[in-house]
Design a protein around this motif. Structure first.
Motif, PDB file in Angstrom:
ATOM      1  N   GLY A 182      18.578  -1.821 100.188  1.00 42.98           N
ATOM      2  CA  GLY A 182      18.740  -0.444  99.733  1.00 42.98           C
ATOM      3  C   GLY A 182      17.569   0.459 100.081  1.00 42.98           C
ATOM      4  O   GLY A 182      17.564   1.637  99.717  1.00 42.98           O
ATOM      5  N   GLY A 194      16.774   1.544 102.980  1.00 42.49           N
ATOM      6  CA  GLY A 194      17.104   2.480 104.058  1.00 42.49           C
ATOM      7  C   GLY A 194      16.932   1.918 105.463  1.00 42.49           C
ATOM      8  O   GLY A 194      17.004   2.663 106.441  1.00 42.49           O
ATOM      9  N   LYS A 195      16.750   0.611 105.581  1.00 45.58           N
ATOM     10  CA  LYS A 195      16.532   0.000 106.894  1.00 45.58           C
ATOM     11  C   LYS A 195      17.740   0.185 107.808  1.00 45.58           C
ATOM     12  O   LYS A 195      17.603   0.615 108.947  1.00 45.58           O
ATOM     13  CB  LYS A 195      16.227  -1.498 106.736  1.00 45.58           C
ATOM     14  CG  LYS A 195      15.086  -1.798 105.789  1.00 45.58           C
ATOM     15  CD  LYS A 195      14.838  -3.290 105.628  1.00 45.58           C
ATOM     16  CE  LYS A 195      16.024  -4.101 105.102  1.00 45.58           C
ATOM     17  NZ  LYS A 195      16.432  -3.816 103.716  1.00 45.58           N
ATOM     18  N   SER A 196      18.922  -0.161 107.289  1.00 41.89           N
ATOM     19  CA  SER A 196      20.128  -0.017 108.115  1.00 41.89           C
ATOM     20  C   SER A 196      20.355   1.444 108.472  1.00 41.89           C
ATOM     21  O   SER A 196      20.715   1.764 109.615  1.00 41.89           O
ATOM     22  CB  SER A 196      21.365  -0.521 107.367  1.00 41.89           C
ATOM     23  OG  SER A 196      21.238  -1.876 107.089  1.00 41.89           O
ATOM     24  N   THR A 197      20.147   2.315 107.506  1.00 41.97           N
ATOM     25  CA  THR A 197      20.377   3.732 107.765  1.00 41.97           C
ATOM     26  C   THR A 197      19.458   4.221 108.879  1.00 41.97           C
ATOM     27  O   THR A 197      19.876   4.991 109.747  1.00 41.97           O
ATOM     28  CB  THR A 197      20.167   4.544 106.480  1.00 41.97           C
ATOM     29  OG1 THR A 197      20.988   3.989 105.456  1.00 41.97           O
ATOM     30  CG2 THR A 197      20.532   5.996 106.686  1.00 41.97           C
TER      31      THR A 197
HETATM   32  N1  LIG Z   1      27.735   5.753 103.990  1.00 37.71           N
HETATM   33  C1  LIG Z   1      26.959   5.860 102.881  1.00 37.71           C
HETATM   34  N2  LIG Z   1      27.295   6.724 101.904  1.00 37.71           N
HETATM   35  C2  LIG Z   1      26.504   6.858 100.806  1.00 37.71           C
HETATM   36  N3  LIG Z   1      25.387   6.164 100.591  1.00 37.71           N
HETATM   37  C3  LIG Z   1      24.990   5.280 101.520  1.00 37.71           C
HETATM   38  C4  LIG Z   1      25.770   5.078 102.723  1.00 37.71           C
HETATM   39  N4  LIG Z   1      25.150   4.150 103.474  1.00 37.71           N
HETATM   40  C5  LIG Z   1      24.046   3.784 102.779  1.00 37.71           C
HETATM   41  N5  LIG Z   1      23.963   4.460 101.618  1.00 37.71           N
HETATM   42  C6  LIG Z   1      22.883   4.317 100.623  1.00 37.71           C
HETATM   43  O1  LIG Z   1      21.658   4.432 101.275  1.00 37.71           O
HETATM   44  C7  LIG Z   1      20.706   3.561 100.732  1.00 37.71           C
HETATM   45  C8  LIG Z   1      20.077   2.737 101.817  1.00 37.71           C
HETATM   46  O2  LIG Z   1      21.044   1.885 102.366  1.00 37.71           O
HETATM   47  P1  LIG Z   1      20.766   0.954 103.616  1.00 37.71           P
HETATM   48  O3  LIG Z   1      20.195   1.761 104.707  1.00 37.71           O
HETATM   49  O4  LIG Z   1      22.008   0.204 103.895  1.00 37.71           O
HETATM   50  O5  LIG Z   1      19.655  -0.012 103.021  1.00 37.71           O
HETATM   51  P2  LIG Z   1      19.153  -1.402 103.595  1.00 37.71           P
HETATM   52  O6  LIG Z   1      19.761  -1.624 104.926  1.00 37.71           O
HETATM   53  O7  LIG Z   1      17.675  -1.272 103.616  1.00 37.71           O
HETATM   54  O8  LIG Z   1      19.585  -2.426 102.597  1.00 37.71           O
HETATM   55  C9  LIG Z   1      21.415   2.751  99.671  1.00 37.71           C
HETATM   56  O9  LIG Z   1      21.100   3.299  98.416  1.00 37.71           O
HETATM   57  C10 LIG Z   1      22.863   2.947  99.986  1.00 37.71           C
HETATM   58  O10 LIG Z   1      23.626   2.921  98.822  1.00 37.71           O
END
Ligand SMILES: Nc1ncnc2c1ncn2[C@@H]1O[C@H](COP(=O)(O)OP(=O)(O)O)[C@@H](O)[C@H]1O
Ligand SMILES: [Mg+2]
Lengths: 246, 253
Positions: A40, A42-45
């Motif tokens: 959570g 933000g790595k994937s984002t």
């Molecule tokens: N499509 C989306 N819509 C709303 N919130 C999102 C979406 N994708 C990710 N998030 C939120 O963004 C935050 C970071 O997510 P993510 O980048 O997946 O984290 P990580 O990959 O580090 O686990 C999380 O709180 C997640 O709920």
């Protein structure tokens, strides 16, 4: 400056949720960067913003000196320069292994079938899946699927490979085979940006480790620093928690 | 059951039954194929991601509204009534004398299309998001993603539902007797009317309908199997070598 990708003041919000906050970050040619951080953070984002699967809310992404968020930039051509490997493999279910590795080459890069097959076979050999060209994704194990996904991305001959937790969906005994392939790619000099929870792998392979927490980069530096003697208290706290879980 | 009566009716009228069944099959095959194509096109258009702003957004919204009106209207009214309205309506209101077979195929196609559009849309939205993302990540645009990755999977997945529509069409072409299309039901009715014998001709029609629907179901099942390919794959490259035990293990998983 030999930065392939340079990110300036990147931000991303989902509704009112600020997931990436003013990120500055760059990747040099030939560099292997591992991104760590709790779920959570933000790595994937960040990865998905880099190849525009998510539209950044603000900031700039400079690829080889060009701002790709510019309206007139061809995002499809840009994406061919980035290979993406997903946690869930996402192999195309309607193609066999070879088909997965040639469809993008033929339809996007407009290579001929023969050319595409040659390139695909080369990278399928690299990942050790060249014998499995006739198999459909559902006939493969998780580790095999992920190796094919890596070959598929490599077949586009991108400048940078992005990996989003490539081993997190695998059974423990299959993690090794995928990490081994990735390590070989690192040794070949490929530019790689890897989100991972494999601390040992990060220490062995990364030129630089980036620790993210709550949408910001808390600390970055060589693995000996970030993973062994972190400067920031938050990094130390994260490492303590992660190592305790093991 | 008076078997000899059925045999008598059959021997006297077999060519009419056959022609009726042929017409039923003809209309439902063509209608299902056209309906399938209409459904693909409508379903694909209705799943185009709508941009946040601009001219394209308004344009797509209007198109989507028209397409959903089409779907709702044809799904929401009986085909028998549509046949009357379209066939007699075009003659009486517009002065166009439609060929009744053309009208029949048109009505079946447009009806099947309305149902198939929703089946296709459902098929598209049920494809894992990861498939789209992997395609986009390698530089495919929406159109390429649909053609090379999504639609082949959708078509495979909706084949059973398409078979269902096909079977329904074989049975429901019987309502086209209201515009005197000489399909199986209409033919059977005339045979019964001419001979004043009722249940034997309809019993024969019943058997014929079942033979047609059952055959179609089997053929589609065969096509599904064909598309799915073999259960197992063959390791490439080392035919001379004996497969290693771990490979055999992997294969059996
Ligand atoms: N499509 C989306 N819509 C709303 N919130 C999102 C979406 N994708 C990710 N998030 C939120 O963004 C935050 C970071 O997510 P993510 O980048 O997946 O984290 P990580 O990959 O580090 O686990 C999380 O709180 C997640 O709920
Ligand atoms: Mg993630």
């Amino acid at each position: 400056m030999d930065n392939i990708i340079e990110i300036q003041h990147l931000s991303k919000t989902f509704g009112s949720n600020e997931v990436l906050k003013d990120i500055d970050f760059s990747v040099k040619k030939g560099e292997v960067v591992c991104i760590i951080g709790s779920s959570g953070s933000g790595k994937s984002t960040l990865l998905r913003c880099i190849n525009l699967l998510e539209k950044p809310s603000g900031g700039q992404i400079i690829y080889k000196g060009e701002n790709i968020l510019d309206e007139k930039h061809d995002i499809y051509a840009y994406r061919t320069k980035l290979g993406m490997v997903f946690q869930q493999f996402n192999l195309f279910n309607n193609y066999n292994v070879l088909g997965n590795c040639i469809v993008g080459q033929m339809k996007v890069l407009k290579r001929t079938r023969e050319e595409a097959i040659n390139v695909a076979m080369k990278y399928l050999k690299v990942v050790g899946m060249d014998q499995y060209i006739n198999a459909k994704p559902k006939q493969l194990s998780g580790g095999q699927k992920q190796r094919v996904a890596i070959a598929r991305a490599l077949s586009m001959e991108p400048d940078v490979m992005l990996f989003d937790e490539p081993t997190s969906a695998l059974d423990p005994e299959m993690v090794g085979e995928v990490l081994k392939v990735m390590k070989e790619l690192a040794e070949l000099g490929l530019t790689m940006l890897i989100v991972t929870h494999e601390m040992g792998f990060a220490r062995d392979v990364a030129d630089r480790v980036v620790f993210m927490d709550q949408g910001v980069i808390v600390e970055e530096g060589p693995p000996e620093q970030v993973l062994v003697n972190p400067v920031q208290e938050r990094t130390r706290e994260f490492l303590r928690r992660t190592l305790n879980e093991l | 059951m008076r078997l000899e009566l059925i045999i008598k009716i059959l021997t006297e009228n077999w060519h009419m039954f056959l022609r009726g069944a042929g017409m039923t099959l003809y209309i439902s095959v063509i209608g299902t194929i056209f309906g399938f194509i209409i459904g693909l096109i409508v379903g694909i258009i209705r799943t185009i991601p709508i941009p946040e702003r601009g001219f394209k957004k308004g344009f797509l919204k209007v198109i989507n509204w028209l397409l959903s009106a089409y779907i709702e209207f044809f799904r929401g009214t009986p085909m028998m009534v549509q046949a009357m309205v379209i066939y007699y309506g075009s003659a009486e209101a517009l002065g166009i004398n439609m060929d009744k077979y053309a009208a029949a195929i048109f009505i079946v196609s447009i009806n099947t299309g309305a149902y198939m559009a929703e089946i296709v849309r459902g098929g598209i939205i049920s494809i894992d998001k990861g498939q789209f993302e992997a395609a986009h990540a390698m530089g495919m645009n929406h159109f390429q993603t649909m053609i090379y990755v999504v639609m082949p999977q959708v078509i495979r997945n909706i084949l059973p539902a398409t078979g269902n529509e096909f079977v329904i069409n074989i049975k429901d072409t019987s309502v086209l007797n209201v515009i005197s299309v000489s399909e199986l039901f209409f033919t059977t009715k005339s045979i019964a009317g001419n001979s004043f014998i009722f249940y034997p001709p309809f019993f024969i029609a019943c058997v014929l309908y079942f033979v047609m629907t059952f055959t179609v179901t089997r053929i589609l099942r065969f096509i599904e199997k064909k598309i799915d390919g073999p259960e197992n794959f063959i390791l490439a490259g080392n035919q001379m070598q004996v497969a290693k035990p771990e490979d055999m293990l992997k294969r059996s998983n």
